[in-house]
Design a protein around this motif. Structure first.
Motif, short mmCIF file in Angstrom:
data_model
loop_
_atom_site.label_atom_id
_atom_site.label_comp_id
_atom_site.label_asym_id
_atom_site.label_seq_id
_atom_site.Cartn_x
_atom_site.Cartn_y
_atom_site.Cartn_z
N PHE A 9 -9.26 1.54 -20.55
CA PHE A 9 -10.89 1.33 -20.77
C PHE A 9 -11.05 0.33 -19.96
CE2 PHE A 9 -14.54 2.27 -22.94
CZ PHE A 9 -15.12 3.06 -21.89
N ASP A 10 -12.41 0.97 -19.18
CA ASP A 10 -12.87 -0.38 -19.14
C ASP A 10 -13.98 -0.40 -19.09
OD1 ASP A 10 -13.93 -2.75 -17.79
OD2 ASP A 10 -12.76 -2.68 -15.30
N PRO A 11 -14.54 -0.78 -20.29
CA PRO A 11 -15.71 -0.17 -20.64
C PRO A 11 -17.28 -1.17 -19.88
CG PRO A 11 -15.20 -1.35 -22.31
CD PRO A 11 -14.34 -1.32 -20.90
N GLU A 12 -16.81 -1.61 -19.18
CA GLU A 12 -17.62 -2.50 -17.81
C GLU A 12 -18.25 -1.07 -16.84
OE1 GLU A 12 -17.58 -6.47 -16.71
OE2 GLU A 12 -17.21 -6.80 -18.56
N ASP A 14 -16.93 1.62 -17.19
CA ASP A 14 -17.32 3.47 -17.74
C ASP A 14 -16.06 3.78 -17.24
OD1 ASP A 14 -18.59 4.83 -19.50
OD2 ASP A 14 -19.61 5.63 -18.31
N ALA A 52 -17.27 7.52 -15.21
CA ALA A 52 -19.14 7.29 -15.50
C ALA A 52 -18.37 8.11 -17.75
CB ALA A 52 -19.75 8.27 -15.82
N VAL A 53 -17.44 7.53 -18.31
CA VAL A 53 -16.81 8.67 -19.18
C VAL A 53 -17.61 8.29 -20.21
CG1 VAL A 53 -15.20 7.97 -20.88
CG2 VAL A 53 -14.47 7.72 -19.08
N SER A 54 -19.01 7.37 -20.24
CA SER A 54 -19.52 7.54 -21.70
C SER A 54 -20.76 8.72 -21.42
CB SER A 54 -20.54 6.01 -21.51
OG SER A 54 -21.14 6.00 -20.23
N GLN A 55 -20.91 8.99 -20.58
CA GLN A 55 -21.64 10.82 -20.06
C GLN A 55 -21.26 11.66 -21.12
OE1 GLN A 55 -25.38 10.47 -18.97
NE2 GLN A 55 -24.39 8.13 -19.15
#
Length: 74
Positions: A9-12, A14, A52-55
């Motif tokens: 997972f790359d948070p920057e 997403d 856009a995993v956070s979505q």
């Protein structure tokens, strides 16, 4: 038989990537704009990625059909 997968997972960005095999391959679009499948030259599924995993937590579950067979990906 147990199989090993790599999840990154790359948070920057997403971005989430799941890899079943480190074999050479390329990314291919799916019917879902957020999902790409990684396949080898024979079309065997090597992994997939999600943008856009956070979505995802804010909406309904993500549904995608990965068209490639897992085949003999090593």
């Amino acid at each position: 038989m147990a199989e090993r997968v790599k999840v990154w997972f790359d948070p920057e960005a997403d971005f989430l990537e799941v890899t079943f095999s480190e074999a050479p391959g390329y990314m291919r679009e799916t019917e879902n704009d957020a999902v790409m499948e990684r396949v080898d030259l024979d079309g065997n599924l090597l992994g997939f990625s999600i943008l856009a995993v956070s979505q995802l937590a804010k909406s309904k579950p993500l549904m995608a059909e990965l068209l490639s067979g897992k085949g003999n990906a090593a």
